[in-house]
Design a protein around this motif. Structure first.
Motif, short mmCIF file in Angstrom:
data_model
loop_
_atom_site.label_atom_id
_atom_site.label_comp_id
_atom_site.label_asym_id
_atom_site.label_seq_id
_atom_site.Cartn_x
_atom_site.Cartn_y
_atom_site.Cartn_z
N TYR A 198 0.82 -1.22 0.00
CA TYR A 198 0.00 0.00 0.00
C TYR A 198 0.85 1.26 0.00
O TYR A 198 0.40 2.34 0.37
N THR A 223 3.63 -4.02 -5.17
CA THR A 223 2.70 -4.73 -6.07
C THR A 223 1.97 -3.76 -7.00
O THR A 223 1.85 -2.57 -6.69
N LYS A 226 -2.76 -2.98 -6.07
CA LYS A 226 -3.55 -2.08 -5.25
C LYS A 226 -3.70 -0.73 -5.94
O LYS A 226 -4.59 -0.56 -6.73
C1 LIG Z 1 -2.78 -7.17 -1.21
C2 LIG Z 1 -1.54 -7.46 -0.48
C3 LIG Z 1 -0.43 -7.98 -1.14
C4 LIG Z 1 -0.40 -8.06 -2.63
O1 LIG Z 1 -0.74 -9.23 -3.15
P1 LIG Z 1 -0.51 -9.47 -4.70
O2 LIG Z 1 -0.08 -10.88 -4.72
O3 LIG Z 1 0.55 -8.55 -5.17
O4 LIG Z 1 -1.81 -9.23 -5.34
C5 LIG Z 1 0.73 -8.23 -0.42
N1 LIG Z 1 0.78 -7.96 0.88
C6 LIG Z 1 -0.25 -7.43 1.53
C7 LIG Z 1 -0.09 -7.09 2.96
C8 LIG Z 1 -1.44 -7.18 0.88
O5 LIG Z 1 -2.47 -6.68 1.54
#
Ligand SMILES: *Cc1c(COP(=O)(O)O)cnc(C)c1O
Length: 363
Positions: A198, A223, A226
């Motif tokens: 995030y 990532t 998000k």
């Molecule tokens: C959403 C999220 C991810 C990302 O997951 P992806 O595999 O990249 O979709 C990673 N860590 C956290 C804490 C998340 O909330």
């Protein structure tokens, strides 16, 4: 003889990850159209992917008979430039979740341990269990990671310490000073993993990439799922010193990230305006959520991300009742928070609808 008894015990004992309830499934069950459902359950980007990413995906679709660039060189180069790093420092993953898995492949076994916070992202626990390693859970008073306690929990067995910053599902953040102190306490045989899914939503983000530049045993995970709105494509990455990234590269499948995802991610990086609009929408929606929860007398955890954890009494019931009204939120029993739900920030219209349904329900 039943085949189950030959399967790895720690795999059979695993409680599988429960994702947010899909829109299609909900629509089918309620006899509604998919466009009547509001899904605020998986911290997705309510504005969708960048138009530039959408165009890149359409163009890439014509070349899907060709294997992807297994090395992901164009995307990795762009990411390296963005972070002031080199190509060798970037590892692509099928979502950043795959980076978690690669770390576990490389460093966990039955004699190793992974440390995380009590209310940390649940995938760390699933992965540690899958690799037969010890999962060490450190209390997080007020839902904030206690990095001093996490450092104190390190033993000879510890290989990975995960810090989700901000954390999901709590939305809490640890600051630069705590991080610096934490890293200075970690011994040589331990890797600190900063899960920064995030990151884009932060107003003042701690700098962890500097530790990658210094060659410390640090992995920073980011990532496109998000703020970039590409959750369906599955693309994320890890930043690590070359000696560490090189190990992770050995553990991945040859074509772990697909070509459409690589190109959409690349296009997405160029569209900073889309991320800015996403962050602005999020700030407005999150403020409305928190203000409304306060007015309703509901306890909530002030959030640094694109969701808010709120205490509603019976989380499962609230989830079910809101679902009947076509609003999908996330019940938190799986996080040992049965009284809470996590609600992702949507568009202004989605937020209003969600709050109206919640207010009617709790009135
Ligand atoms: C959403 C999220 C991810 C990302 O997951 P992806 O595999 O990249 O979709 C990673 N860590 C956290 C804490 C998340 O909330």
């Amino acid at each position: 003889m039943a085949i189950e008894q030959f399967a790895n015990r720690f795999v059979c004992d695993l409680v599988a990850y429960e994702p947010g309830k899909p829109i299609e499934e909900t629509a089918r069950e309620l006899g509604l159209n998919a466009d009547e459902i509001v899904k605020l359950a998986s911290n997705e980007n309510p504005l969708g992917p960048s138009p530039l990413a959408q165009r890149a995906m359409a163009e890439a679709s014509r070349e899907m008979h060709i294997y992807p660039d297994g090395g992901g060189v164009r995307l990795r180069t762009a990411l390296a430039e963005r972070h002031g790093l080199a190509l060798e420092n970037v590892v692509l993953g099928n979502g950043s979740n795959e980076i978690i898995e690669l770390l576990c492949h490389c460093f966990l076994n039955k004699d190793a341990a992974l440390i995380a916070a009590e209310h940390a992202f649940v995938v760390y626990k699933l992965m540690a269990t899958l690799f037969g390693a010890d999962y060490v859970e450190v209390p997080d008073p007020g839902f904030v990671h206690d990095l001093d306690a996490m450092a104190a929990a390190v033993t000879d067995k510890t290989r990975l310490v995960f810090v989700a910053n901000p954390n999901n599902p709590t939305g809490t953040l640890v600051g630069q000073e705590e991080i610096d102190r934490f890293l200075n306490k970690l011994p040589e045989h331990v890797i600190a993993v900063f899960d920064e899914a995030y990151f884009e939503f932060l107003e003042k983000a701690p700098d962890t990439v500097k530790y990658v530049k210094e060659g410390r045993n640090v992995v920073v995970m980011r990532t496109f799922s998000k703020a970039q709105g590409l959750a369906g494509l599955r693309i994320g990455y890890g930043l690590a010193p070359a000696h560490l990234a090189g190990i992770l590269q050995k553990a991945r499948q040859p074509f772990n990230t697909n070509e459409v995802a690589q190109r959409a991610a690349l296009a997405s990086i160029a569209d900073s305006a889309h991320v800015e609009a996403t962050v602005a929408n999020n700030k407005e929606g999150r403020t409305l959520f928190e203000k409304t929860f306060a007015e309703m007398g509901l306890e909530f955890v002030p959030s640094h991300a694109n969701f808010v954890l709120v205490k509603v009494g019976d989380g499962d019931r609230v989830f079910q009742e809101m679902l009947k009204q076509g609003v999908i939120v996330r019940a938190m029993r799986g996080y040992k928070l049965p009284e809470w739900v996590r609600i992702s920030v949507g568009t202004p219209t989605e937020n209003e609808r969600c709050l109206t349904v919640l207010q009617d329900l709790l009135a």
